[in-house]
Scaffold this active site. Structure first.
Site, PDB file in Angstrom:
ATOM      1  N   ASP A 105       8.866  23.841  16.131  1.00 46.57           N
ATOM      2  CA  ASP A 105       8.261  24.841  16.999  1.00 46.57           C
ATOM      3  C   ASP A 105       9.033  24.785  18.315  1.00 46.57           C
ATOM      4  OD1 ASP A 105       6.259  26.551  18.247  1.00 46.57           O
ATOM      5  OD2 ASP A 105       5.591  24.720  19.249  1.00 46.57           O
ATOM      6  N   CYS A 125      -0.440 -13.165  -4.529  1.00 47.26           N
ATOM      7  CA  CYS A 125       0.649 -12.215  -4.793  1.00 47.26           C
ATOM      8  C   CYS A 125       0.077 -10.811  -4.974  1.00 47.26           C
ATOM      9  CB  CYS A 125       1.460 -12.627  -6.020  1.00 47.26           C
ATOM     10  SG  CYS A 125       0.600 -12.393  -7.582  1.00 47.26           S
ATOM     11  N   CYS A 168      -1.449 -10.312  -8.489  1.00 51.11           N
ATOM     12  CA  CYS A 168      -2.740 -11.006  -8.630  1.00 51.11           C
ATOM     13  C   CYS A 168      -3.829 -10.254  -7.861  1.00 51.11           C
ATOM     14  CB  CYS A 168      -2.636 -12.433  -8.097  1.00 51.11           C
ATOM     15  SG  CYS A 168      -1.278 -13.362  -8.806  1.00 51.11           S
TER      16      CYS A 168
END
Length: 687
Positions: free
Chosen positions: A390, A11, A14
């Protein structure tokens, strides 16, 4: 810095804890372990055996070079784990039946067997953590299991162990799906190349390719690295680089990109970059790095989770002790309620709220030809309200074309093209494109006047081709003067052909607006971009013409690069602004904006300059990218809300004493499943 592939990460929370343990090792302070990518980065002088020991404490391990794909024997996401959960479930059902009709003690044995089978790994890790006074999800579950069994809740203890195991499996499965999608994207890199040496073919690893090597690319093969076509012609699929699904025709002396696929025929390509310097290698490296960057939201969640677990333990202790002491509640009942609170406190769903959605968003956009360099930039893209463009090379193609012309003599176009045919000037190329198909005449003499035009002799007659000053010795009648004024008022550059007696014709040359620019501006409005601005160094009339044609909300003309920067700073004071440019002369403005977006088509400068790169050299996919970024941001907020709401509802059940262990684990499991499934919708969302 060494890099390793780590399997078995259970996980996100963890993984963070494992990283912290590794960072405590000598010279390990710069170590990083990513749950998103499953990659570990270490300095070469860190003790790898100690690292392996830390990883093994959570069932994770470093994948050896010879291992391919997922290992099917480790805890997380493996066939064995599914089998263990299945057997545990059978034991639980059998025990439930036996408890009702046959023998209570046999059922207790089966409940215990189910608990041990599905919960032993969590239990062992939790005990180790408890000894170290380390409070995480395994610690919470271990205390809850010990508590449940100590008060004779065999059935609920077994159910908690089974559901928690299933919860962890499903959590890993969601992240694995997102990782697999990313890995599939990374597989586009070619593995080998056919090098031609002295007329002989030799297969080499892609890493051994050098600049100026000549490679043979047959139909259906991937072009191994960036290069120039030396021989042959073919259509090439450049989707891996640009996201464009339509094939591009390639001829001699045209550039090709590594990772693109030769559709037909045979090409001989001169390699211009070693693979590690190629556009594809840089893209893939940046995509991998992008997964590992933490967004502000992720950083906050990780910090919150660190204090959240101890807080839950304090709340659980309060629930166990306060009601019996203060309100004469049953110690047994409230001890049970406190155990349930511990389970509700598992932070899995909360920690998982962001990473799957972020990885899915980056992957989806990379497939679509949009390179987002990190989760933080994806999150920022979803918050942008203003985009500054631009003009040249972004809203326009950055190359001149003949928008209109007036011929006072039928020979005008033929003569103008004949004079321009040997010139490499961009305007000369525009004139030649306009005259395509006409028979051109070879000039007798040609003289180029710098900054003015060309003087040419054709069949003994002298012609002047260039700007207004270049033909000033020729008399302009009222019609010509009126036409010149009309073109100038519309912001066009003038190209005039004349001799000493008369004007043959006038061309109005412009920078061609991209076909998609107007549509993109309209779509941006529909995805929540309230303000579109065009910044240009061109004069007012040209800027006004382009702005009106494409529909930007405002424009600023005559700006030098430093003035563009000042304008971006001014806008950024009140709005979240992104700047889009070509990644070279707009670099200062790109860096100054909240988000820099470069027009790329695989160019090094664009990849290195901006936060986001549009690998295909047009804007059409930008609205979809913004839409997906907004969706990712929404999903992360939704996930956090769901995770906390389900836990809050479960915790509120403690007030009337209705919270049970199985409701607690189902609330956590439900949140994890919902968070995972919702996050994965980003990958499959159809634009």
């Amino acid at each position: 810095m060494n890099e390793f592939k780590v399997k078995g990460l259970t996980c996100a929370n963890c993984t963070r804890e494992l990283q912290e343990e590794i960072q405590k090792l000598p010279q390990g302070n710069s170590a990083s372990l990513s749950y998103n990518t499953g990659k570990l980065r270490l300095e070469s002088n860190v003790d790898i055996n100690k690292v392996k020991k830390i990883l093994s404490s959570d069932g994770a391990f470093i994948e050896e070079d010879h291992e391919e794909g997922d290992n099917h024997t480790h805890h997380h996401g493996s066939i064995n784990w599914i089998l263990i959960l299945s057997i545990s479930t059978v034991f639980f059902i059998a025990a439930f039946i036996l408890e009702q009709w046959i023998n209570e003690y046999i059922s207790i044995g089966l409940f215990l067997a189910a608990t041990v089978l599905s919960g032993y790994q969590t239990f062992i890790k939790g005990l180790k953590n408890l000894i170290k006074f380390k409070f995480n999800i395994e610690t919470l579950m271990t205390i809850a299991l010990i508590g449940a069994l100590s008060i004779g809740e065999w059935k609920e203890g077994a159910l908690v162990a089974i559901l928690f195991g299933l919860n962890e499996y499903l959590e890993g499965l969601g992240m694995q799906k997102a990782r697999k999608s990313m890995e599939k994207l990374l597989e586009i890199a070619p593995k080998e190349a056919t090098v031609l040496e002295n007329g002989e073919e030799r297969i080499v690893k892609i890493s051994l390719l050098k600049e100026n090597d000549i490679v043979l690319v047959r139909s259906g093969e991937k072009i191994p690295s960036d290069g120039i076509v030396r021989e042959g012609k073919s259509s090439v699929n450049e989707a891996a680089i640009t996201g464009e699904s339509m094939p591009v025709e390639k001829f001699i002396n045209e550039p090709v990109y590594g990772g693109s696929i030769n559709n037909e025929g045979v090409l001989k390509v001169t390699i211009t970059k070693a693979y590690e310097d190629s556009s594809l290698a840089k893209i893939l490296h940046l995509v991998e790095e992008a997964q590992e960057t933490k967004t502000p939201t992720e950083l906050f969640i990780n910090k919150f989770a660190k204090y959240y677990t101890p807080l839950i333990m304090i709340i659980a202790a309060f629930v166990m002790v306060a009601p019996p002491l203060l309100f004469n509640g049953s110690w047994g009942d409230w001890f049970y309620q406190g155990l349930a609170v511990l389970i509700v406190g598992c932070p899995c769903a909360l920690v998982l709220a962001s990473p799957i959605a972020i990885v899915s968003g980056i992957t989806k956009n990379a497939r679509n030809g949009i390179l987002i360099k990190g989760g933080v930039f994806l999150e920022q893209l979803g918050k942008i309200s203003t985009i500054a463009f631009d003009k040249t090379g972004t809203l326009t193609k950055g190359e001149p074309y003949v928008e209109e012309y007036i011929a006072y003599d039928s020979r005008f176009l033929q003569l103008a093209a004949s004079i321009e045919k040997s010139s490499s000037h961009p305007i000369a190329k525009a004139v030649l494109r306009k005259a395509e198909g006409l028979t051109l005449i070879e000039p007798d003499e040609m003289t180029t006047i710098s900054g003015s035009g060309i003087v040419a002799k054709i069949n003994g007659d002298t012609y002047y081709l260039g700007n207004e000053a270049h033909v000033s010795n020729t008399t302009f009648d009222d019609t010509v003067k009126e036409d010149l004024k009309k073109y100038k008022d519309r912001g066009m550059t003038l190209v005039i052909l004349a001799n000493k007696e008369k004007i043959f014709g006038i061309m109005g040359v412009s920078d061609e607006i991209r076909e998609e620019s107007k549509e993109v501006i309209q779509k941006l409005s529909s995805v929540g971009i309230n303000h579109t601005i065009m910044l240009t160094g061109d004069h007012e009339s040209t800027a006004q013409k382009v702005a009106k044609k494409i529909g930007v909300t405002s424009y600023f003309a005559g700006l030098l690069p430093d003035e563009k920067v000042e304008k971006i700073k001014e806008i950024a004071q009140t709005q979240k602004v992104a700047m889009i440019g070509d990644g070279i002369n707009d670099a200062p403005a790109l860096v100054t904006a909240d988000l820099g977006i470069a027009m790329g088509k695989g160019t090094d400068s664009a990849i290195e300059t901006a936060d986001i790169v549009l690998m295909q050299n047009h804007l059409s996919k930008l609205p979809a990218a913004i839409k997906s970024a907004k969706k990712v941001n929404f999903i992360i907020k939704l996930n956090i809300t769901l995770a906390l709401s389900l836990k809050l509802i479960a915790l509120l059940l403690t007030i009337p004493g209705l919270l049970t262990l199985w409701i607690a684990i189902l609330s956590d499991m439900g949140a994890t499943i919902l968070v995972t499934l919702i996050s994965l919708t980003v990958l499959y969302d159809k634009e």
